[in-house]
Every structure is written in structure tokens, then in C-alpha cells.
Design a protein around this motif. Structure first.
Motif, PDB file in Angstrom:
ATOM      1  N   UNK A  33       0.570  34.698  36.722  1.00 44.89           N
ATOM      2  CA  UNK A  33       1.114  33.352  36.771  1.00 44.89           C
ATOM      3  C   UNK A  33       2.303  33.338  37.736  1.00 44.89           C
ATOM      4  N   UNK A  35       5.897  31.134  38.623  1.00 45.82           N
ATOM      5  CA  UNK A  35       6.885  30.199  38.115  1.00 45.82           C
ATOM      6  C   UNK A  35       7.956  29.959  39.174  1.00 45.82           C
ATOM      7  N   UNK A  42      15.355  26.213  34.437  1.00 48.95           N
ATOM      8  CA  UNK A  42      14.507  27.106  33.679  1.00 48.95           C
ATOM      9  C   UNK A  42      13.185  27.290  34.417  1.00 48.95           C
ATOM     10  N   UNK A  43      12.454  28.374  34.093  1.00 47.80           N
ATOM     11  CA  UNK A  43      11.181  28.604  34.782  1.00 47.80           C
ATOM     12  C   UNK A  43      10.194  27.470  34.530  1.00 47.80           C
ATOM     13  N   UNK A  45       6.212  26.424  35.248  1.00 47.65           N
ATOM     14  CA  UNK A  45       4.898  26.963  35.596  1.00 47.65           C
ATOM     15  C   UNK A  45       4.370  26.288  36.853  1.00 47.65           C
ATOM     16  N   UNK A  97       4.714  37.502  28.953  1.00 47.42           N
ATOM     17  CA  UNK A  97       4.850  37.410  30.400  1.00 47.42           C
ATOM     18  C   UNK A  97       5.756  38.534  30.892  1.00 47.42           C
ATOM     19  N   UNK A  99       7.776  39.418  33.905  1.00 46.50           N
ATOM     20  CA  UNK A  99       8.311  38.805  35.112  1.00 46.50           C
ATOM     21  C   UNK A  99       8.703  39.853  36.146  1.00 46.50           C
ATOM     22  N   UNK A 100       8.397  39.536  37.402  1.00 41.03           N
ATOM     23  CA  UNK A 100       8.954  40.304  38.499  1.00 41.03           C
ATOM     24  C   UNK A 100      10.420  39.928  38.659  1.00 41.03           C
ATOM     25  N   UNK A 101      11.072  40.593  39.613  1.00 36.15           N
ATOM     26  CA  UNK A 101      12.505  40.352  39.815  1.00 36.15           C
ATOM     27  C   UNK A 101      12.768  38.991  40.453  1.00 36.15           C
TER      28      UNK A 101
ATOM     29  N   UNK B  33       7.714  31.754  22.146  1.00 42.24           N
ATOM     30  CA  UNK B  33       8.181  32.987  22.770  1.00 42.24           C
ATOM     31  C   UNK B  33       9.686  32.901  23.017  1.00 42.24           C
ATOM     32  N   UNK B  35      12.614  34.765  25.523  1.00 42.85           N
ATOM     33  CA  UNK B  35      12.869  35.607  26.689  1.00 42.85           C
ATOM     34  C   UNK B  35      14.372  35.627  26.931  1.00 42.85           C
ATOM     35  N   UNK B  37      17.349  36.506  30.179  1.00 41.98           N
ATOM     36  CA  UNK B  37      17.687  36.939  31.522  1.00 41.98           C
ATOM     37  C   UNK B  37      19.151  37.328  31.537  1.00 41.98           C
ATOM     38  N   UNK B  42      15.777  40.710  35.854  1.00 42.41           N
ATOM     39  CA  UNK B  42      14.618  39.844  35.682  1.00 42.41           C
ATOM     40  C   UNK B  42      14.579  39.267  34.275  1.00 42.41           C
ATOM     41  N   UNK B  43      13.762  38.261  34.108  1.00 43.44           N
ATOM     42  CA  UNK B  43      13.556  37.646  32.806  1.00 43.44           C
ATOM     43  C   UNK B  43      12.720  38.604  31.972  1.00 43.44           C
ATOM     44  N   UNK B  45      10.841  39.601  28.265  1.00 37.85           N
ATOM     45  CA  UNK B  45      10.218  39.155  27.022  1.00 37.85           C
ATOM     46  C   UNK B  45      10.941  39.774  25.837  1.00 37.85           C
ATOM     47  N   UNK B  48       7.136  37.179  20.424  1.00 39.48           N
ATOM     48  CA  UNK B  48       6.112  36.146  20.404  1.00 39.48           C
ATOM     49  C   UNK B  48       5.731  35.845  18.957  1.00 39.48           C
ATOM     50  N   UNK B  91      15.895  32.098  26.919  1.00 43.13           N
ATOM     51  CA  UNK B  91      14.896  31.046  27.066  1.00 43.13           C
ATOM     52  C   UNK B  91      13.892  31.120  25.930  1.00 43.13           C
ATOM     53  N   UNK B 100      -2.327  30.552  27.727  1.00 41.91           N
ATOM     54  CA  UNK B 100      -2.258  29.262  28.397  1.00 41.91           C
ATOM     55  C   UNK B 100      -0.834  29.071  28.922  1.00 41.91           C
ATOM     56  N   UNK B 101      -0.653  28.004  29.658  1.00 44.09           N
ATOM     57  CA  UNK B 101       0.643  27.733  30.257  1.00 44.09           C
ATOM     58  C   UNK B 101       1.761  27.802  29.224  1.00 44.09           C
ATOM     59  N   UNK B 102       2.813  28.518  29.561  1.00 49.90           N
ATOM     60  CA  UNK B 102       3.994  28.553  28.710  1.00 49.90           C
ATOM     61  C   UNK B 102       5.016  27.566  29.277  1.00 49.90           C
ATOM     62  N   UNK B 104       8.750  26.290  29.268  1.00 49.10           N
ATOM     63  CA  UNK B 104      10.068  26.833  28.959  1.00 49.10           C
ATOM     64  C   UNK B 104      11.067  25.736  28.612  1.00 49.10           C
ATOM     65  N   UNK B 105      11.965  26.086  27.705  1.00 47.85           N
ATOM     66  CA  UNK B 105      13.090  25.217  27.401  1.00 47.85           C
ATOM     67  C   UNK B 105      14.195  25.432  28.420  1.00 47.85           C
ATOM     68  N   UNK B 106      15.266  24.637  28.324  1.00 44.29           N
ATOM     69  CA  UNK B 106      16.354  24.717  29.305  1.00 44.29           C
ATOM     70  C   UNK B 106      17.211  25.970  29.169  1.00 44.29           C
ATOM     71  N   UNK B 109      22.871  29.489  27.376  1.00 39.68           N
ATOM     72  CA  UNK B 109      23.702  30.421  28.141  1.00 39.68           C
ATOM     73  C   UNK B 109      24.738  31.012  27.199  1.00 39.68           C
TER      74      UNK B 109
END
Lengths: 109, 113
Positions: A33, A35, A42-43, A45, A97, A99-101, B33, B35, B37, B42-43, B45, B48, B91, B100-102, B104-106, B109
Motif C-alpha cells: 500500500x 500512503x 496523518x497518513x 491511503x 502495516x 511502513x518504510x521510512x 489498529x 501505530x 511515529x 518510521x511509523x 505498528x 491490532x 495514530x 482493506x484500506x486503513x 487513519x485518525x489525526x 502528539x
């Protein structure tokens, strides 16, 4: 564990130039996927690729999944300032998911 | 249709304190889910949920983190006691089905001082 490497980490382009980010995995992926995350956001899709050699287009964005399903790319034609943000690739491992960097794109008007 | 919402949007706490983050998924989404960062990285996980059950919690960093989803609707993520390295953006995402498509919320922080 599963990892994906994304390059470049940063890309600065002049508005109108093209942009490409690459995502590579050492193992075969069942799907990937993409993003986009705007600064402070936020990410969001963009697309999912599942088939070997798959190519999908969304207006100026072209997404490819490699034949061996180990790499993927996102190409933006004629960048605009609205394209600014960080682009992430992320294989989906049954909901998880990876994620890459990310590639942070800045566009100079 | 309302998207994924998270509360609070920002939290500043001192090391050793407790913080609880909340996530309300899109209505009807059984999959939720978490996550995180951390600055410059990177973000990653965290875990779930499928309804109220933890499907995969392999990303939870340590036992200072506790996630719950009682009733299978909203979820909370508690950090107790918070450490400096817990600072970052947390997140939450939800999806109708797995893979399926995830959405994300805002994000929340979190800054631990």
C-alpha cells in the motif's frame, strides 16, 4: 522481521519536475500500500497493489509493483505544490502495516 | 460519515505520569489498529484489535503500554509510567475488513518531559 527500504529519504524538486520514490523488500510481498502524509497531518491511503507487475494510475501518480513482488515505485509527473508531503510504502501483513521510512517531497514553486 | 477520531490531539506530561489516549474508529469497523511515529523514525505498528480481541500485539514496546477495546467500539491506549522515549505521534486506524484500506485518525502528539 519484515522490513522495507525506501529511497530517497528526501527529494527537493522544482514545480513541474517529475518525482519518483522507490520501495524495496528482501522478501516477496503479497501486497503493498502507498500512503501520503502532509506536514502535520496523518497518513492517507493512496492505493494498494497486489498483482505481479501491476501498474495503476491516479491522475499524475503512477504506481508500480515489481514482477518479483519485491519492489514498488511511485512516480509523480509534473509535480505541484500540493504534492508536498511524505510518501510511505507499506506492505500489509494481515492488518499489520510495515511502513518504510518514507520519502519527504518538497516542491519549490 | 465521520472519520477516525482521536483524543486528545496533544498531551504534554512529565516522566513517570500516566496518559490515556482514546480512539474512536469509523462506525462499523471491526478492525482497529494503533501505530506510533517517534521523531525521525518510521511509523511503527503497535497492535491490532478485531472487535474487542487483540489479534496482534507484537508491536507493543513493553508492559508500560496497555491497550483496551471493551465492547469492541472505541479503544484506549494507556502509558504508565511514561518515559521520555515514549514521545511521538500515536495514530489510530480502522478498517472494515483485514487487508482493506486503513483509515487513519489525526493522531495524538505526546510529549514526555
Amino acid at each position: 522481521g519484515q522490513q522495507v527500504m525506501q529511497i530517497p529519504q528526501y527529494q527537493h524538486v522544482q514545480e513541474g519536475e517529475d518525482f519518483t520514490t522507490y520501495c524495496n523488500s528482501s522478501t516477496t510481498l503479497s501486497n503493498i500500500q502507498w500512503y501520503k502524509q502532509r506536514p502535520g497531518g496523518h497518513p492517507v491511503f493512496l492505493i494498494q497493489l497486489v498483482k505481479s507487475g501491476e501498474v495503476k494510475k491516479q491522475k499524475r501518480l503512477t504506481f508500480q509493483f515489481g514482477e518479483a513482488k519485491k519492489n514498488s515505485s511511485l512516480h509523480i509527473t509534473a509535480t505541484q505544490t500540493t504534492d508536498v508531503g511524505t510518501y510511505f510504502c507499506a506492505p500489509d501483513l494481515w492488518g499489520k502495516l510495515i511502513f518504510g521510512q518514507g520519502t519527504e517531497l518538497s516542491v519549490k514553486p | 460519515e465521520a472519520g477516525v477520531t482521536q483524543f486528545p490531539s496533544h498531551s504534554v506530561i512529565e516522566k513517570g505520569q500516566t496518559v490515556t489516549l482514546r480512539c474512536d474508529p469509523i462506525s462499523g469497523h471491526d478492525n482497529l489498529y494503533w501505530y506510533r511515529r517517534v521523531m525521525g523514525k518510521e511509523i511503527k505498528f503497535l497492535l491490532h484489535f478485531v472487535k474487542e480481541s487483540k489479534q496482534d500485539e507484537s508491536g507493543m514496546p513493553n508492559n508500560r503500554f496497555l491497550a483496551e477495546r471493551t465492547g469492541g467500539t472505541y479503544s484506549t491506549l494507556k502509558v504508565q509510567p511514561a518515559e521520555l522515549e515514549d514521545s511521538g505521534v500515536y495514530f489510530c486506524a480502522s478498517s472494515l475488513q483485514v487487508r482493506e484500506t486503513q483509515y487513519f485518525g489525526p493522531g495524538t502528539r505526546l510529549l514526555v518531559l
